[in-house]
Scaffold this active site. Sequence first.
Site, PDB file in Angstrom:
ATOM      1  N   CYS A  16      38.823  43.782  47.886  1.00 42.10           N
ATOM      2  CA  CYS A  16      38.392  43.179  46.560  1.00 42.10           C
ATOM      3  C   CYS A  16      38.623  45.095  46.201  1.00 42.10           C
ATOM      4  CB  CYS A  16      37.299  43.096  46.855  1.00 42.10           C
ATOM      5  SG  CYS A  16      35.886  43.479  48.214  1.00 42.10           S
ATOM      6  N   ARG A  17      37.175  45.754  45.881  1.00 42.16           N
ATOM      7  CA  ARG A  17      37.707  46.988  45.163  1.00 42.16           C
ATOM      8  C   ARG A  17      37.974  48.418  46.048  1.00 42.16           C
ATOM      9  NH1 ARG A  17      33.307  45.450  40.867  1.00 42.16           N
ATOM     10  NH2 ARG A  17      34.490  44.993  38.862  1.00 42.16           N
TER      11      ARG A  17
END
Length: 228
Positions: free
Chosen positions: A178-179
């Site tokens: 993800c981030r």
Amino acid sequence: MASRAAKEALFDQFADVAKALGNGRRAELIDVLAQGERSVEVLAGEINQTTANTSHHLRVLARSGLVATRRDGNHIYYRLTSVRVAEFWSALRDVAVRHVAGISDYVDAYLGPRDGIDTVSREELAADLESGSLVVLDVRPRAEYEAGHIPNAVSIDPMRLYDQIRKVPRGAKVVAYCRGSFCAYACEAVRALEAEGVAARRLEEGFPEWRRAGLPVETGTTKASATA
């Protein structure tokens, strides 16, 4: 001899840059903008603030040289001024985790228990991608996926996570990302997959670190969503 007053003024300017991040919502803004350009309205939703408060925080960051703007019609878009800002943010997080007592308790409270979550490094994932035997899941909002993702990654909407992961083949070997290290989406995806009997690991960091390392990146909708 160099002027003492000039030196103090210089170091005050350095301190002003650090001071700009002396607010949790501004730190969140930098974290989101490390994924790519965003409008004020989108950023306000990301940090759960009003547009007015978000605009104020962004102006502080802009005055310190950390973000830049462009206008498109009635909308103002913000971005980090350079990759060095993302590296600065990454280094700040690393120092905090390593040296601030008790911060790991906050990390655990946010991300949940991670003892049972296996991880894979960027280097390992890059090597495994060539084999074609992995299913790589990008667990970020669709706009971030389209702006750039790991080659052949499948887009998983974090707001529809549990519906979408049921479409992942049970015999697959999965890596989710993800981030970044302090994003909960990939951890949640791995837990959900393992509950469904799917072997899954999480990328140690996230897409921004992958991109900064100069590893391959694709843009657009080159891979179908798990819901397709």
